[in-house]
Design a protein around this motif. Structure first.
Motif, short mmCIF file in Angstrom:
data_model
loop_
_atom_site.label_atom_id
_atom_site.label_comp_id
_atom_site.label_asym_id
_atom_site.label_seq_id
_atom_site.Cartn_x
_atom_site.Cartn_y
_atom_site.Cartn_z
N ILE A 1 0.88 -1.17 0.00
CA ILE A 1 0.00 0.00 0.00
C ILE A 1 0.91 1.22 0.00
CG2 ILE A 1 -1.74 1.29 1.28
CD1 ILE A 1 -2.69 -1.44 2.40
N LEU A 2 0.74 2.06 -1.01
CA LEU A 2 1.57 3.25 -1.16
C LEU A 2 0.72 4.50 -1.01
CD1 LEU A 2 3.49 2.32 -4.44
CD2 LEU A 2 4.37 2.22 -2.11
N PRO A 3 1.34 5.58 -0.56
CA PRO A 3 0.62 6.86 -0.61
C PRO A 3 0.31 7.18 -2.08
CG PRO A 3 2.61 7.04 0.73
CD PRO A 3 2.67 5.71 0.05
N GLU A 4 -0.80 7.84 -2.30
CA GLU A 4 -1.22 8.13 -3.67
C GLU A 4 -0.13 8.85 -4.46
OE1 GLU A 4 -4.98 10.06 -6.08
OE2 GLU A 4 -4.67 10.61 -3.99
N GLU A 5 0.54 9.81 -3.83
CA GLU A 5 1.60 10.56 -4.51
C GLU A 5 2.73 9.65 -4.97
OE1 GLU A 5 3.97 13.41 -6.26
OE2 GLU A 5 1.85 13.53 -5.72
N ALA A 6 3.09 8.67 -4.14
CA ALA A 6 4.16 7.73 -4.52
C ALA A 6 3.72 6.91 -5.73
CB ALA A 6 4.51 6.83 -3.34
N LEU B 1 18.96 -0.83 9.11
CA LEU B 1 18.74 0.01 7.94
C LEU B 1 18.31 1.41 8.36
CD1 LEU B 1 16.72 -2.52 5.77
CD2 LEU B 1 19.14 -1.95 5.59
N PRO B 2 18.56 2.40 7.53
CA PRO B 2 18.15 3.77 7.83
C PRO B 2 16.66 3.96 7.57
CG PRO B 2 19.19 3.70 5.70
CD PRO B 2 19.28 2.31 6.28
N LEU B 3 15.83 3.27 8.34
CA LEU B 3 14.39 3.26 8.09
C LEU B 3 13.60 3.70 9.30
CD1 LEU B 3 14.10 -0.19 6.29
CD2 LEU B 3 14.30 2.06 5.25
N ARG B 4 14.04 4.67 9.99
CA ARG B 4 13.34 5.11 11.19
C ARG B 4 11.98 5.70 10.83
NH1 ARG B 4 16.00 1.85 13.42
NH2 ARG B 4 18.11 2.28 14.06
N LEU B 5 10.93 5.10 11.37
CA LEU B 5 9.58 5.60 11.16
C LEU B 5 9.29 6.71 12.16
CD1 LEU B 5 7.66 2.24 10.69
CD2 LEU B 5 8.36 3.85 8.92
N PRO B 6 8.42 7.63 11.81
CA PRO B 6 8.03 8.67 12.78
C PRO B 6 7.42 8.02 14.02
CG PRO B 6 7.13 9.14 10.60
CD PRO B 6 7.75 7.78 10.54
N ALA B 7 7.51 8.70 15.15
CA ALA B 7 6.98 8.18 16.41
C ALA B 7 5.48 7.94 16.30
CB ALA B 7 7.29 9.13 17.56
N THR B 8 4.80 8.75 15.53
CA THR B 8 3.36 8.61 15.36
C THR B 8 3.05 8.21 13.93
OG1 THR B 8 3.08 10.40 16.93
CG2 THR B 8 1.14 9.75 15.69
N ARG B 9 2.26 7.16 13.78
CA ARG B 9 1.82 6.73 12.46
C ARG B 9 0.32 6.87 12.36
NH1 ARG B 9 4.18 1.02 11.25
NH2 ARG B 9 2.82 1.37 9.50
N ARG B 10 -0.16 6.93 11.14
CA ARG B 10 -1.59 7.08 10.90
C ARG B 10 -2.36 6.03 11.71
NH1 ARG B 10 -3.32 5.96 5.02
NH2 ARG B 10 -2.72 3.94 5.74
#
Length: 68
Positions: free
Chosen positions: A14-19, A55-64
């Protein structure tokens, strides 16, 4: 780039629409499918990070849908 495996497995993301719009634009401009663009990007990412444990994949502390 790593050779393409002989057996492929169907996977969905699932991708953001912009992506997705950006993927579609790249695919159209290069006369390939959106699936090809995504496969290429994933394989390149895996090659670039081969052997790394982190990996350099740190997600934001808050997700949808989640609060911290």
């Amino acid at each position: 780039m790593t050779p393409r495996p002989k057996k492929a497995v169907r996977t969905s993301v699932i991708l953001p629409e912009e992506a997705r719009l950006r993927v579609d634009a790249l695919a159209t401009a290069n006369h390939v499918s959106a699936a090809w663009v995504m496969r290429h990007a994933i394989l390149k990412f895996l090659d670039e990070h081969e052997g790394q444990r982190e990996l350099p994949l740190r997600l934001p502390a808050t997700r949808r849908g989640q609060s911290s």
